[in-house]
Design a protein around this motif. Sequence first.
Motif, PDB file in Angstrom:
ATOM      1  N   HIS A  75     -35.959  -3.691  20.665  1.00 53.31           N
ATOM      2  CA  HIS A  75     -35.658  -5.048  20.129  1.00 53.31           C
ATOM      3  C   HIS A  75     -36.766  -5.779  19.548  1.00 53.31           C
ATOM      4  O   HIS A  75     -37.995  -5.329  20.065  1.00 53.31           O
ATOM      5  N   PRO A  76     -36.784  -6.359  18.451  1.00 53.53           N
ATOM      6  CA  PRO A  76     -35.533  -6.713  17.659  1.00 53.53           C
ATOM      7  C   PRO A  76     -35.094  -5.369  16.765  1.00 53.53           C
ATOM      8  O   PRO A  76     -33.961  -5.595  16.232  1.00 53.53           O
ATOM      9  N   HIS A 284     -30.275  -4.372  29.980  1.00 47.55           N
ATOM     10  CA  HIS A 284     -31.358  -5.075  29.463  1.00 47.55           C
ATOM     11  C   HIS A 284     -30.801  -6.483  29.739  1.00 47.55           C
ATOM     12  O   HIS A 284     -30.340  -7.287  29.011  1.00 47.55           O
ATOM     13  N   ALA A 287     -34.052 -11.671  29.645  1.00 52.26           N
ATOM     14  CA  ALA A 287     -34.580 -12.285  28.392  1.00 52.26           C
ATOM     15  C   ALA A 287     -35.968 -13.038  28.427  1.00 52.26           C
ATOM     16  O   ALA A 287     -36.569 -13.037  27.386  1.00 52.26           O
ATOM     17  N   GLU A 290     -38.418  -9.508  28.758  1.00 51.04           N
ATOM     18  CA  GLU A 290     -38.115  -8.654  27.591  1.00 51.04           C
ATOM     19  C   GLU A 290     -36.909  -8.939  26.776  1.00 51.04           C
ATOM     20  O   GLU A 290     -37.193 -10.102  26.317  1.00 51.04           O
ATOM     21  N   TYR A 291     -35.619  -8.516  26.834  1.00 56.41           N
ATOM     22  CA  TYR A 291     -34.667  -9.041  25.970  1.00 56.41           C
ATOM     23  C   TYR A 291     -33.569  -8.812  26.855  1.00 56.41           C
ATOM     24  O   TYR A 291     -33.367  -8.323  27.990  1.00 56.41           O
ATOM     25  N   TYR A 293     -29.269  -8.148  26.459  1.00 54.62           N
ATOM     26  CA  TYR A 293     -28.306  -7.645  25.306  1.00 54.62           C
ATOM     27  C   TYR A 293     -27.414  -6.659  25.959  1.00 54.62           C
ATOM     28  O   TYR A 293     -27.710  -5.938  26.886  1.00 54.62           O
TER      29      TYR A 293
END
Lengths: 337, 337
Positions: A75-76, A284, A287, A290-291, A293
């Motif tokens: 990501h992104p 994942h 947030a 890392e991220y 989603y």
Amino acid sequence: MTQKVTLVRLAAVVLGFSALVAHAQDPLASWNDGPAKQAIVEFVKTTTTQGSPQFVPPEARIATFDQDGTLWVEHPMYTQVTYCFERVPTLVKEKPELKNKEPFKTVLSGNREAIAKLSTNQLVEILEATLTGMSVDEFRAEAKKWLSEAKDARWKRAYTELTYQPMQEVLRYLRDKGFKTYIVTGGGQDFVRVFAEQTYGIPPEQVVGTVSGTKYGYDKNGKPFLTKEPKLLLNDNNAGKPEGIHLMIGRRPVAAFGNSTGDRQMLEYTKAGDGARLAMLVLHDDAEREYAYGPAQGLPNTKVGTFTQALYDEAKKNGWIVISMKNDWKKIFAFEP
Amino acid sequence: MTQKVTLVRLAAVVLGFSALVAHAQDPLASWNDGPAKQAIVEFVKTTTTQGSPQFVPPEARIATFDQDGTLWVEHPMYTQVTYCFERVPTLVKEKPELKNKEPFKTVLSGNREAIAKLSTNQLVEILEATLTGMSVDEFRAEAKKWLSEAKDARWKRAYTELTYQPMQEVLRYLRDKGFKTYIVTGGGQDFVRVFAEQTYGIPPEQVVGTVSGTKYGYDKNGKPFLTKEPKLLLNDNNAGKPEGIHLMIGRRPVAAFGNSTGDRQMLEYTKAGDGARLAMLVLHDDAEREYAYGPAQGLPNTKVGTFTQALYDEAKKNGWIVISMKNDWKKIFAFEP
């Protein structure tokens, strides 16, 4: 020096290696104690201990790893897609006729909103134009140069630094136990080969990816070279992953690691074999470090590395292990303090 | 027991291995002394001796071998083609509608003259029908069974016994010196994988061949499997050999071995790299112990494993070594007295 001292020293040399091994640190030091770490250790023990009913002979110890979102940050946007977009200005210098042609014109404009609206066909056109048409050696040199200079926007670090330390430990741990580790990526096989050896200790011949054909020819001095052609041989996503594994490896893996819906068939195929099998999915859900989603487990939806609730349910039903980045990983990147 | 005796024994254990190596037999015992044997030994020495200006690091030690006519007998017909013809009766049992359909009808008739007149398209039809349509596992089981039963007409031995002892020695010698040995064959990748590990010590993932796609699906119990599809991905002959090497290995070999015009591009590609390179061609010039065919050097012409005079001349011009079976090989098969 007495003979006794010499003898002791010699014995120390002989025994030194096993002593070192016995006192080795935890090979999975970046993992919190929990079911994920335990599953890995148990699997390795049961498959590599001589006399274990689920012993796997060394030649059959094949472990496959998705790359984007499993071994490094996706990501992104997938790193290779970023590479392709950043290649467009160079491409246009070489082929000025593309300057006012879509979709290249939009990419050159830098207008993020317009770029986000490009169609899938237009994206494919950009990928094809930036990944094919050159020799294999030229491509390797270009991608290598870009990877040595480009930085991720969030961490301001080279993309090859954004690999997950806990997964690096799994790669090393499995190799130390006689496994051959492979990357099986939806990304371009040639792109990932450029850095896989240095970044993961995985040689080019153990990188399976989406792959187009090449064409053999000769330069003006009669020297042979291969040109990258826009002729897709394998889309190494979804069903393409077990197909790619058969094409390139010819054996069913005993362990497979992924993080998205595109890895489902690889994990199913791995688990369908006899004996002990390990199937793991990275979720994942962090947030902060890392991220986050999914959309599994109520996490934000995404088009990049989609992990659906259906995949989560299939994992739970079939004994695949879901790795929570938040709870299972002490550390995500090697560069963390 | 005195300490001195213990010390000596311990030292003997430590040193034992290197002593064994030093007194090892000639690794190329079935080769006559001559330029071919010398070229192999020199190449290995120059590429694997630390400090040599042409030293090749272990990870780059890739050696590729054609199979038919280079590692095993290919006359009077490629073994895989024999397999396909002998599969036709079983195929017709499964699909009775083929019984009166050409080219299957002709194959079933056993009329050698008519069979010899089949067109290339008809041959391709037979290969496709006998090599695709089944699951990967079914194919493996069928081919394995056939190989365990079928016998070559001349030597009355299993085809896997008809491998060349001198080439087996080269495979082992190179592996002992840290080379990864690959088969790069115009034959079917899946077919050769069935026996390559047992016959040559080459695992499935190191067999590159002519390859068709597979299709991932599920049986009625939801168990995934791969079906062999009649969709050609790579014709691993001629220019297809370096293309297949790039696809499957991703590195340029430093040594390559072949025996026919179909190996030309693989040898050119290998020799075009920097540093020491070894390119060798087996010339079948021994009608008594094996077969004699070219048409290079006035040998009888053939459609199976053609070695043209142009290839011979290119070899001589570019420093490729032509191996004379008659003069360079003391022994051809392991079973010879």
